[in-house]
Design an enzyme around this catalytic site. Structure first.
Site, PDB file in Angstrom:
ATOM      1  N   ASN A   1      29.614   4.187  -5.024  1.00 23.44           N
ATOM      2  CA  ASN A   1      28.387   4.507  -4.290  1.00 23.44           C
ATOM      3  C   ASN A   1      27.593   5.436  -5.223  1.00 23.44           C
ATOM      4  OD1 ASN A   1      26.415   5.441  -2.555  1.00 23.44           O
ATOM      5  ND2 ASN A   1      27.794   5.700  -0.812  1.00 23.44           N
TER       6      ASN A   1
ATOM      7  N   GLU B   1      33.620   3.442   3.875  1.00 24.88           N
ATOM      8  CA  GLU B   1      33.314   3.826   2.476  1.00 24.88           C
ATOM      9  C   GLU B   1      34.581   3.900   1.626  1.00 24.88           C
ATOM     10  OE1 GLU B   1      30.163   6.455   1.291  1.00 24.88           O
ATOM     11  OE2 GLU B   1      29.691   6.817   3.395  1.00 24.88           O
TER      12      GLU B   1
ATOM     13  N   ASN C   1      22.607   8.096   4.753  1.00 23.98           N
ATOM     14  CA  ASN C   1      22.620   7.168   5.895  1.00 23.98           C
ATOM     15  C   ASN C   1      23.526   7.827   6.916  1.00 23.98           C
ATOM     16  OD1 ASN C   1      21.727   4.046   5.201  1.00 23.98           O
ATOM     17  ND2 ASN C   1      22.393   5.156   3.378  1.00 23.98           N
TER      18      ASN C   1
ATOM     19  N   GLU D   1      20.254   6.825  -0.044  1.00 27.78           N
ATOM     20  CA  GLU D   1      21.560   6.255  -0.412  1.00 27.78           C
ATOM     21  C   GLU D   1      21.564   4.756  -0.066  1.00 27.78           C
ATOM     22  OE1 GLU D   1      24.547   7.234   2.512  1.00 27.78           O
ATOM     23  OE2 GLU D   1      26.175   7.160   1.036  1.00 27.78           O
TER      24      GLU D   1
ATOM     25  N   CYS E   1      24.633  11.905   0.237  1.00 31.02           N
ATOM     26  CA  CYS E   1      24.933  11.927   1.678  1.00 31.02           C
ATOM     27  C   CYS E   1      25.997  12.948   2.073  1.00 31.02           C
ATOM     28  CB  CYS E   1      25.303  10.534   2.180  1.00 31.02           C
ATOM     29  SG  CYS E   1      25.260  10.483   3.978  1.00 31.02           S
TER      30      CYS E   1
END
Ligand code: CDT
Length: 328
Positions: A115, A151, A207, A47, A182
């Site tokens: 993302n 995020e 991550n 990611e 993730c």
């Protein structure tokens, strides 16, 4: 004839905030070259593989965040990765921060930030794209947190669902390939959405910090790894699919990411695992036909699922309290 694919998770060691994009891409090119020497046909990168895990850093404006985003793919900085993959005939999975220009819900085109992960053919075609749906963390600076996880500030919730495509990979004319990112790996709903599309190979990057501390308690680092593996192994087993989970690892901007990338078979066993906190390639020969046992027996969805009893899964978000038992 077994349907064999030689695949790798290309774990990345830390990418510091000051590390130029081109340097990170150079490390990825070296991993592609190593993969070629090992006969690998598909490489899975983590990611947000091109930069530090920037959601740990607070910035005020989107203009300040934009240097972490990719407006185009490939770009001059990422072109060497595409060139190396083409040169060696290797497909790859890449996680990155996507800056798109698309209509929003009102139909107005505007910059949109996701993302994102893509599966790319050796010739550079995007075979599949996914935008992360389960965004963890928070949107505003939280003074109570030792490390921010922003995020929800930097990304919109993904708008592409959980996609699966039957795509040529290696020598195989068709592999049912699916993507998640993730935090999605912790949600059985995400796995089942892929499973219901007969996925045979789930690719995901992550991550994940080694510590999780809040007012509610503390989670030991070994349990952080355990919970990651538990989620991936359960997801693979319960959906009779291979899974390749590729991590960022080591001390990045002073924060530790636990790594422990894995390749998991459709019976939920780890068949390869990273053991360092740096750039590391782990490989396995995936026999896609090993998905058949699970999906024709215990997890023959068409025979055994009971969607009429699963209404809560899609109609409700948070948990409610159960009724209180009363005597008589
Ligand atoms: N990148 C990512 O999704 N990480 C989360 C950690 C969240 S801790 C607030 C994960 O689930 O691994």
């Amino acid at each position: 004839m077994p349907r064999l694919l030689t695949a790798a998770a290309a774990q990345l060691g830390p990418i510091q905030r000051a590390e130029p994009r081109a340097e990170a891409v150079g490390r990825m090119v070296r991993l592609i070259e190593q993969a070629h020497r090992r006969g690998v046909q598909l490489v899975v990168f983590p990611e947000l593989a091109l930069t530090t895990f920037f959601p740990r850093h607070y910035v005020e404006t989107s203009a300040e965040a934009d240097p972490w985003f990719e407006p185009t793919l490939p770009s001059p900085d990422t072109q060497p990765l595409f060139d190396a993959a083409r040169h060696h005939g290797i497909a790859f999975h890449l996680g990155y921060a996507e800056l798109a220009h698309e209509p929003d819900a009102t139909g107005t085109p505007r910059p949109r930030r996701f993302n994102t992960a893509v599966l790319v053919s050796p010739t550079g075609d995007i075979l599949l794209k996914y935008r992360k749906i389960h965004l963890p963390g928070h949107a505003d600076f939280d003074p109570a947190r030792g490390v921010q996880h922003l995020e929800k500030r930097y990304f919109e919730v993904g708008n592409l669902g959980f996609p699966v495509i039957r795509a040529p990979l290696g020598e195989l004319p068709g592999v049912n390939a699916g993507l998640m990112i993730c935090n999605d790996r912790r949600w059985p709903e995400a796995w089942r959405c892929l499973g219901l599309q007969s996925v045979e190979l789930v690719m995901l990057g992550y991550n994940t910090p080694s510590t999780n501390q809040s007012a509610a308690g503390w989670e030991a680092p070994h349990l952080r790894v355990f919970h990651s593996h538990l989620s991936i192994q359960a997801g693979a087993y319960q959906n009779a699919t291979w899974a390749i989970a590729s991590a960022k690892a080591g001390i990045e901007d002073g924060c530790e990411l636990f790594g422990h990338s894995v390749i998991v078979n459709p019976q939920g066993e780890i068949t390869a695992q990273a053991t360092t906190r740096g750039d590391e390639l782990i490989t396995a020969d995936l026999d896609l036909d090993r998905c058949t046992l699970g999906r024709t027996t215990i997890f023959a969805f068409d025979k055994h699922r009971r969607p009429e009893a699963y209404d809560r899964i899609t109609s409700q978000t948070g948990a409610t309290d159960p009724p209180v038992w009363e005597p008589g």
